[in-house]
Design a protein around this motif. Sequence first.
Motif, PDB file in Angstrom:
ATOM      1  N   THR A  41       0.823  -1.206   0.000  1.00 56.14           N
ATOM      2  CA  THR A  41       0.000   0.000   0.000  1.00 56.14           C
ATOM      3  C   THR A  41       0.858   1.258   0.000  1.00 56.14           C
ATOM      4  O   THR A  41       2.022   1.234   0.414  1.00 56.14           O
ATOM      5  CB  THR A  41      -0.920   0.029   1.229  1.00 56.14           C
ATOM      6  N   LYS A  42       0.257   2.343  -0.452  1.00 56.41           N
ATOM      7  CA  LYS A  42       0.948   3.619  -0.433  1.00 56.41           C
ATOM      8  C   LYS A  42       1.288   4.017   1.004  1.00 56.41           C
ATOM      9  O   LYS A  42       2.357   4.577   1.284  1.00 56.41           O
ATOM     10  CB  LYS A  42       0.085   4.715  -1.081  1.00 56.41           C
ATOM     11  N   GLU A  43       0.390   3.689   1.926  1.00 56.88           N
ATOM     12  CA  GLU A  43       0.630   4.012   3.333  1.00 56.88           C
ATOM     13  C   GLU A  43       1.860   3.281   3.867  1.00 56.88           C
ATOM     14  O   GLU A  43       2.634   3.847   4.666  1.00 56.88           O
ATOM     15  CB  GLU A  43      -0.596   3.648   4.180  1.00 56.88           C
ATOM     16  N   GLN A  44       2.069   2.034   3.434  1.00 57.95           N
ATOM     17  CA  GLN A  44       3.257   1.289   3.864  1.00 57.95           C
ATOM     18  C   GLN A  44       4.523   1.954   3.339  1.00 57.95           C
ATOM     19  O   GLN A  44       5.520   2.066   4.064  1.00 57.95           O
ATOM     20  CB  GLN A  44       3.180  -0.156   3.365  1.00 57.95           C
ATOM     21  N   ILE A  45       4.496   2.377   2.097  1.00 60.54           N
ATOM     22  CA  ILE A  45       5.670   3.039   1.524  1.00 60.54           C
ATOM     23  C   ILE A  45       5.957   4.343   2.257  1.00 60.54           C
ATOM     24  O   ILE A  45       7.111   4.643   2.604  1.00 60.54           O
ATOM     25  CB  ILE A  45       5.462   3.297   0.016  1.00 60.54           C
ATOM     26  N   ILE A  46       4.922   5.108   2.516  1.00 62.82           N
ATOM     27  CA  ILE A  46       5.099   6.376   3.233  1.00 62.82           C
ATOM     28  C   ILE A  46       5.705   6.132   4.615  1.00 62.82           C
ATOM     29  O   ILE A  46       6.630   6.850   5.041  1.00 62.82           O
ATOM     30  CB  ILE A  46       3.750   7.122   3.353  1.00 62.82           C
ATOM     31  N   GLU A  47       5.237   5.102   5.305  1.00 60.80           N
ATOM     32  CA  GLU A  47       5.770   4.807   6.639  1.00 60.80           C
ATOM     33  C   GLU A  47       7.232   4.379   6.558  1.00 60.80           C
ATOM     34  O   GLU A  47       8.039   4.741   7.430  1.00 60.80           O
ATOM     35  CB  GLU A  47       4.943   3.714   7.308  1.00 60.80           C
ATOM     36  N   GLU A  48       7.592   3.627   5.532  1.00 63.87           N
ATOM     37  CA  GLU A  48       8.983   3.220   5.380  1.00 63.87           C
ATOM     38  C   GLU A  48       9.889   4.412   5.099  1.00 63.87           C
ATOM     39  O   GLU A  48      11.020   4.472   5.572  1.00 63.87           O
ATOM     40  CB  GLU A  48       9.118   2.192   4.249  1.00 63.87           C
ATOM     41  N   LEU A  49       9.385   5.366   4.325  1.00 64.91           N
ATOM     42  CA  LEU A  49      10.217   6.494   3.906  1.00 64.91           C
ATOM     43  C   LEU A  49      10.326   7.593   4.966  1.00 64.91           C
ATOM     44  O   LEU A  49      11.379   8.211   5.114  1.00 64.91           O
ATOM     45  CB  LEU A  49       9.668   7.103   2.607  1.00 64.91           C
ATOM     46  N   TRP A  50       9.229   7.817   5.697  1.00 68.35           N
ATOM     47  CA  TRP A  50       9.222   8.965   6.616  1.00 68.35           C
ATOM     48  C   TRP A  50       8.787   8.641   8.048  1.00 68.35           C
ATOM     49  O   TRP A  50       8.725   9.534   8.892  1.00 68.35           O
ATOM     50  CB  TRP A  50       8.316  10.066   6.067  1.00 68.35           C
ATOM     51  N   GLY A  51       8.470   7.400   8.318  1.00 65.89           N
ATOM     52  CA  GLY A  51       8.056   7.051   9.668  1.00 65.89           C
ATOM     53  C   GLY A  51       6.726   7.689  10.026  1.00 65.89           C
ATOM     54  O   GLY A  51       5.818   7.808   9.202  1.00 65.89           O
ATOM     55  N   SER A  52       6.620   8.141  11.263  1.00 62.18           N
ATOM     56  CA  SER A  52       5.357   8.702  11.755  1.00 62.18           C
ATOM     57  C   SER A  52       5.208  10.187  11.453  1.00 62.18           C
ATOM     58  O   SER A  52       4.187  10.784  11.781  1.00 62.18           O
ATOM     59  CB  SER A  52       5.255   8.492  13.273  1.00 62.18           C
ATOM     60  N   GLY A  53       6.207  10.773  10.800  1.00 63.57           N
ATOM     61  CA  GLY A  53       6.132  12.210  10.503  1.00 63.57           C
ATOM     62  C   GLY A  53       6.324  12.522   9.041  1.00 63.57           C
ATOM     63  O   GLY A  53       7.286  13.217   8.667  1.00 63.57           O
ATOM     64  N   PRO A  54       5.438  12.026   8.162  1.00 66.72           N
ATOM     65  CA  PRO A  54       5.607  12.269   6.727  1.00 66.72           C
ATOM     66  C   PRO A  54       5.345  13.718   6.370  1.00 66.72           C
ATOM     67  O   PRO A  54       4.612  14.423   7.072  1.00 66.72           O
ATOM     68  CB  PRO A  54       4.548  11.350   6.096  1.00 66.72           C
ATOM     69  N   PRO A  55       5.919  14.205   5.278  1.00 68.34           N
ATOM     70  CA  PRO A  55       5.647  15.576   4.835  1.00 68.34           C
ATOM     71  C   PRO A  55       4.210  15.700   4.321  1.00 68.34           C
ATOM     72  O   PRO A  55       3.540  14.704   4.041  1.00 68.34           O
ATOM     73  CB  PRO A  55       6.657  15.782   3.709  1.00 68.34           C
ATOM     74  N   ARG A  56       3.749  16.917   4.185  1.00 61.28           N
ATOM     75  CA  ARG A  56       2.366  17.157   3.790  1.00 61.28           C
ATOM     76  C   ARG A  56       2.056  16.566   2.416  1.00 61.28           C
ATOM     77  O   ARG A  56       0.948  16.099   2.168  1.00 61.28           O
ATOM     78  CB  ARG A  56       2.102  18.665   3.805  1.00 61.28           C
ATOM     79  N   ARG A  57       3.016  16.595   1.519  1.00 62.14           N
ATOM     80  CA  ARG A  57       2.791  16.089   0.161  1.00 62.14           C
ATOM     81  C   ARG A  57       3.462  14.726  -0.041  1.00 62.14           C
ATOM     82  O   ARG A  57       3.991  14.423  -1.107  1.00 62.14           O
ATOM     83  CB  ARG A  57       3.319  17.100  -0.856  1.00 62.14           C
ATOM     84  N   ALA A  58       3.406  13.874   0.976  1.00 57.75           N
ATOM     85  CA  ALA A  58       4.041  12.556   0.900  1.00 57.75           C
ATOM     86  C   ALA A  58       3.448  11.701  -0.220  1.00 57.75           C
ATOM     87  O   ALA A  58       4.174  11.025  -0.951  1.00 57.75           O
ATOM     88  CB  ALA A  58       3.904  11.833   2.236  1.00 57.75           C
ATOM     89  N   SER A  59       2.122  11.727  -0.391  1.00 59.35           N
ATOM     90  CA  SER A  59       1.487  10.918  -1.430  1.00 59.35           C
ATOM     91  C   SER A  59       1.969  11.321  -2.816  1.00 59.35           C
ATOM     92  O   SER A  59       2.252  10.461  -3.668  1.00 59.35           O
ATOM     93  CB  SER A  59      -0.038  11.059  -1.350  1.00 59.35           C
TER      94      SER A  59
END
Length: 257
Positions: A41-59
Amino acid sequence: MRYELLGPLRVSHDGRGYSLSAPKMEMTLATLLVGAGRVTTKEQIIEELWGSGPPRRASAAVHVYLSQLRKFLTAAGDDSGRAVTTKPSGYLLRLDGAGYDVDDFRAAMREGRLLQQSGRYEAALDAFGRALSLVRGTVLDGTPEGPLLTRFTTWVEEERLACLELSVEASTALGRHREVISLLNTLTAQYPLRESFYRQLMLVLYRSERQAEALQVYRSAQRVLRSELGLEPCRSLRRLHQAILTSDRLLDLPVAS
């Protein structure tokens, strides 16, 4: 085309290697490889890349990384351009015949265990050697911080140590005790809380007519475990210690009939 994740990430095709210079793209590909054949999932990728503090435009950033990754894979040998496809719930990396060192490692370990169980120790050693040769270092040079890649890195290390243990068992079954003493001395120093390495070292020392040294290994293990964990050695280690003290004939290498 071949993917290699058991160490620094590598992609190769026809003898030529390709690498990603952007760490985020490298982690994106690694995340997809860990889940190869399944939707990530996109959410899994975001968590791998930025942890619990993703940037506003992570998607949006993930969308860019996937687009660049597809171009990279096409240049690296994905003639179909469909190695990574978009699904309603995320992204799917298909191997479609591409080589993958993780699959090769699993296959070699599975083969080695089956050979060992059937008493074919020489062939088992060869399989375990092939498995160990695939592990080139820590995953992504030890940079993963996300939960999925961290779990994968832990799995790789645990399986590598299990492979070393099985290799020593095969060598011991073949009577090659002196050949593994140096390796086990190194492993007990590197992994002082892993009792299986102490057990193996004690046994090969005893079978090499070095009973006093085998007993010293037990005392060292006991001292480390008490100091680090406040625990006594496990039951199997204590039993081996007692067997060595009494020169139990069950410790002798069985003689083939």
